[in-house]
Design a protein around this motif. Structure first.
Motif, PDB file in Angstrom:
ATOM      1  N   GLY A  57      13.997  -5.390   9.996  1.00 59.06           N
ATOM      2  CA  GLY A  57      13.550  -4.233   9.234  1.00 59.06           C
ATOM      3  C   GLY A  57      12.070  -4.195   8.919  1.00 59.06           C
ATOM      4  N   LEU A  58      11.301  -5.151   9.452  1.00 61.37           N
ATOM      5  CA  LEU A  58       9.893  -5.263   9.073  1.00 61.37           C
ATOM      6  C   LEU A  58       9.013  -4.166   9.674  1.00 61.37           C
ATOM      7  CD1 LEU A  58       9.670  -9.118   9.393  1.00 61.37           C
ATOM      8  CD2 LEU A  58       9.473  -7.820   7.279  1.00 61.37           C
ATOM      9  N   ALA A  59       9.455  -3.555  10.767  1.00 65.87           N
ATOM     10  CA  ALA A  59       8.633  -2.534  11.424  1.00 65.87           C
ATOM     11  C   ALA A  59       8.667  -1.186  10.715  1.00 65.87           C
ATOM     12  CB  ALA A  59       9.076  -2.358  12.877  1.00 65.87           C
ATOM     13  N   GLY A  60       9.546  -1.048   9.703  1.00 69.24           N
ATOM     14  CA  GLY A  60       9.650   0.234   9.012  1.00 69.24           C
ATOM     15  C   GLY A  60       9.825   0.117   7.513  1.00 69.24           C
ATOM     16  N   LEU A  61       9.351  -0.963   6.934  1.00 68.00           N
ATOM     17  CA  LEU A  61       9.618  -1.268   5.522  1.00 68.00           C
ATOM     18  C   LEU A  61       9.383  -0.090   4.572  1.00 68.00           C
ATOM     19  CD1 LEU A  61       8.061  -4.851   5.180  1.00 68.00           C
ATOM     20  CD2 LEU A  61      10.488  -4.246   5.020  1.00 68.00           C
ATOM     21  N   ARG A 119      15.050   8.364   5.538  1.00 67.64           N
ATOM     22  CA  ARG A 119      15.594   9.450   6.369  1.00 67.64           C
ATOM     23  C   ARG A 119      15.047   9.406   7.798  1.00 67.64           C
ATOM     24  NH1 ARG A 119      11.711  11.856   3.176  1.00 67.64           N
ATOM     25  NH2 ARG A 119      10.220  13.298   4.160  1.00 67.64           N
ATOM     26  N   PHE A 120      13.985   8.644   8.005  1.00 65.16           N
ATOM     27  CA  PHE A 120      13.429   8.500   9.346  1.00 65.16           C
ATOM     28  C   PHE A 120      13.717   7.111   9.928  1.00 65.16           C
ATOM     29  CE2 PHE A 120      10.430  11.683   7.456  1.00 65.16           C
ATOM     30  CZ  PHE A 120      10.832  12.755   8.235  1.00 65.16           C
ATOM     31  N   GLY A 121      14.623   6.383   9.305  1.00 62.85           N
ATOM     32  CA  GLY A 121      15.008   5.077   9.834  1.00 62.85           C
ATOM     33  C   GLY A 121      14.287   3.904   9.205  1.00 62.85           C
ATOM     34  N   GLY A 122      13.463   4.171   8.196  1.00 62.11           N
ATOM     35  CA  GLY A 122      12.723   3.097   7.552  1.00 62.11           C
ATOM     36  C   GLY A 122      13.450   2.499   6.373  1.00 62.11           C
ATOM     37  N   GLY A 123      12.767   1.562   5.703  1.00 64.28           N
ATOM     38  CA  GLY A 123      13.382   0.881   4.570  1.00 64.28           C
ATOM     39  C   GLY A 123      13.222   1.611   3.256  1.00 64.28           C
ATOM     40  N   GLY A 129       7.403  -3.404  -3.152  1.00 60.03           N
ATOM     41  CA  GLY A 129       8.502  -3.978  -2.390  1.00 60.03           C
ATOM     42  C   GLY A 129       8.085  -4.364  -0.989  1.00 60.03           C
ATOM     43  N   THR A 130       7.230  -3.547  -0.375  1.00 57.98           N
ATOM     44  CA  THR A 130       6.726  -3.873   0.961  1.00 57.98           C
ATOM     45  C   THR A 130       5.909  -5.153   0.926  1.00 57.98           C
ATOM     46  OG1 THR A 130       6.684  -1.540   1.610  1.00 57.98           O
ATOM     47  CG2 THR A 130       5.303  -3.050   2.877  1.00 57.98           C
ATOM     48  N   ALA A 131       5.012  -5.263  -0.065  1.00 61.43           N
ATOM     49  CA  ALA A 131       4.172  -6.457  -0.177  1.00 61.43           C
ATOM     50  C   ALA A 131       5.013  -7.712  -0.374  1.00 61.43           C
ATOM     51  CB  ALA A 131       3.181  -6.292  -1.321  1.00 61.43           C
ATOM     52  N   GLU A 132       6.064  -7.622  -1.153  1.00 57.37           N
ATOM     53  CA  GLU A 132       6.934  -8.785  -1.372  1.00 57.37           C
ATOM     54  C   GLU A 132       7.551  -9.261  -0.056  1.00 57.37           C
ATOM     55  OE1 GLU A 132       8.730  -8.667  -5.847  1.00 57.37           O
ATOM     56  OE2 GLU A 132       9.662  -7.326  -4.392  1.00 57.37           O
ATOM     57  N   ARG A 133       8.024  -8.321   0.760  1.00 57.31           N
ATOM     58  CA  ARG A 133       8.617  -8.689   2.043  1.00 57.31           C
ATOM     59  C   ARG A 133       7.571  -9.267   2.990  1.00 57.31           C
ATOM     60  NH1 ARG A 133      13.515  -5.945   2.952  1.00 57.31           N
ATOM     61  NH2 ARG A 133      14.518  -5.651   0.923  1.00 57.31           N
ATOM     62  N   VAL A 134       6.392  -8.660   2.985  1.00 59.18           N
ATOM     63  CA  VAL A 134       5.326  -9.124   3.877  1.00 59.18           C
ATOM     64  C   VAL A 134       4.843 -10.508   3.446  1.00 59.18           C
ATOM     65  CG1 VAL A 134       3.015  -8.644   4.769  1.00 59.18           C
ATOM     66  CG2 VAL A 134       4.633  -6.770   4.445  1.00 59.18           C
ATOM     67  N   ALA A 170      -0.872   1.040   9.705  1.00 65.59           N
ATOM     68  CA  ALA A 170      -1.969   1.831  10.266  1.00 65.59           C
ATOM     69  C   ALA A 170      -1.497   2.861  11.284  1.00 65.59           C
ATOM     70  CB  ALA A 170      -3.003   0.909  10.916  1.00 65.59           C
ATOM     71  N   CYS A 171      -0.213   2.807  11.650  1.00 64.26           N
ATOM     72  CA  CYS A 171       0.302   3.767  12.652  1.00 64.26           C
ATOM     73  C   CYS A 171       1.506   4.556  12.137  1.00 64.26           C
ATOM     74  CB  CYS A 171       0.661   3.015  13.943  1.00 64.26           C
ATOM     75  SG  CYS A 171      -0.725   2.159  14.716  1.00 64.26           S
ATOM     76  N   ALA A 172       2.565   3.843  11.740  1.00 60.51           N
ATOM     77  CA  ALA A 172       3.767   4.547  11.287  1.00 60.51           C
ATOM     78  C   ALA A 172       3.521   5.316   9.989  1.00 60.51           C
ATOM     79  CB  ALA A 172       4.922   3.558  11.111  1.00 60.51           C
ATOM     80  N   MET A 173       2.807   4.696   9.039  1.00 60.47           N
ATOM     81  CA  MET A 173       2.611   5.378   7.751  1.00 60.47           C
ATOM     82  C   MET A 173       1.733   6.632   7.858  1.00 60.47           C
ATOM     83  SD  MET A 173       4.651   4.176   5.701  1.00 60.47           S
ATOM     84  CE  MET A 173       4.103   5.101   4.260  1.00 60.47           C
ATOM     85  N   PRO A 174       0.690   6.647   8.682  1.00 62.01           N
ATOM     86  CA  PRO A 174      -0.021   7.927   8.856  1.00 62.01           C
ATOM     87  C   PRO A 174       0.883   9.042   9.373  1.00 62.01           C
ATOM     88  CG  PRO A 174      -1.403   6.137   9.605  1.00 62.01           C
ATOM     89  CD  PRO A 174      -0.063   5.534   9.288  1.00 62.01           C
TER      90      PRO A 174
END
Length: 349
Positions: free
Chosen positions: A17-21, A26-30, A36-41, A63-67
């Motif tokens: 699940g790290l590629a979409g944290l 609704r788009f397949g992310g976490g 929460g993202t920083a904790e996982r990273v 830098a890619c998915a979030m934009p």
């Protein structure tokens, strides 16, 4: 790491699940926020010794998915984000140029509108994940007369005509993330691949840097914990002149100071993440967090090599890898000097 090995490691990370944290669920992310993202990273960086892979996955996400998640229209989000979150697609961020590193307002890559396409021309350097990437987020000048308001962000598929990816570039660190030069020669990009409106590229990039300068750098917190723990254990057990080297104040005080520095950096990073989650984050919060974490990482890496002595200098990756990976952290995502400029500006100087 060759492309096949990178893709295999990538699939494993994406499977966790790290590629979409932080991409909306609704788009397949976490659906996680910045904290929460920083904790996982951070956990990813603590447990995974290859910070290059961690960096590559986070560059893809932040830098890619979030934009795309924050700025693209619904059609592009629905088409692209599930592929990015699942790991089906690997993304590379293409903004840096040979003569436009820290000064992103001086881009020479252009995208000229022609009907329902942009004609993209230019060359990007140090594109993370480039040799394995399926798609790129490319920043290009669409209106030279408007300065930074004339920069736009485009999503460009690797197999588009006119896209050429170079060989992996040699790097001091982050070996697990292949970077390369990417050229665009009369590459036709559909207008529907525009991320946000035309001219919004600077805003898109600034938003992505807020994610990257906080959540990506959480990986270095995890790595510092791991290396500092190993170094403390070494200081306890390594004996010279009849006693553990940690009994020497020069060693014990250095490690104590580093522990304080790591925890202070952690506090700044999570404070910035909490502010992001409240929609109250400032450039000051982000710059202080990025500066504190990256420079602490260099200090921890250097101390580990020196305290391990010859064993640290041997270069087997046990502790020296952090130093090599940390040097880059003071350069990418805005150099330490740029962060200090931002901080000074926010102070009114």
């Amino acid at each position: 790491m060759n492309t096949d090995d990178f893709r295999e490691a990538w699939r494993s990370a994406a499977g966790d699940g790290l590629a979409g944290l932080c991409v909306p669920s609704r788009f397949g992310g976490g659906g996680l926020g910045a904290w929460g993202t920083a904790e996982r990273v951070e956990a990813f960086g603590r447990e995974h010794h290859d910070l290059g892979l961690v960096f590559g996955v986070m560059a893809h996400l932040l830098a890619c998915a979030m934009p795309v998640a924050e700025f693209a229209d619904d059609a592009l989000r629905a088409e692209v984000l599930p592929r990015l979150c699942s790991g089906e697609w690997i993304a590379g961020n293409a903004i840096t140029e040979k003569d436009a590193g820290s000064d992103t307002s001086k881009l020479s890559t252009t995208a000229v509108r022609s009907g329902e396409h942009y004609l993209l021309n230019g060359e990007k350097s140090f594109v993370s994940n480039a040799t394995a990437a399926d798609v790129f987020v490319v920043y290009a000048v669409t209106d030279p007369a408007l300065g930074y308001l004339g920069i736009s962000a485009l999503l460009v598929e690797r197999d588009s005509a006119g896209v050429t990816v170079g060989e992996p570039l040699p790097k001091l660190g982050l070996a697990g993330c292949p970077a390369a030069v990417v050229r665009f020669d009369d590459c036709q990009v559909p207008v529907t691949s525009l991320i946000g409106r035309e001219g919004a590229g600077a805003a898109v990039f600034r938003a992505s840097m807020r994610w990257e300068r906080t959540c990506l750098f959480a990986a270095y917190l995890g790595a510092m914990d791991r290396v500092l723990g190993r170094t403390v254990e070494h200081a306890r057990t390594r004996r010279q002149f009849g006693r553990p080297i940690g009994a020497n104040q020069a060693v014990s005080h250095r490690l104590a100071d580093l522990k304080v520095r790591v925890e202070a950096a952690r506090a700044l990073l999570y404070r910035a993440c909490a502010a992001m989650d409240r929609d109250e984050v400032s450039d000051l919060d982000v710059a202080m967090a990025k500066l504190a974490v990256s420079e602490a990482a260099v200090e921890v890496g250097l101390a580990a090599v020196q305290i391990f002595g010859a064993a640290g200098y041997a270069g087997d990756g046990a502790v020296d890898a952090l130093l090599r990976d940390a040097v880059g952290s003071t350069i990418f995502s805005g150099t330490s000097e740029i962060q200090r400029e931002i901080i000074a500006k926010e102070l009114g100087l």
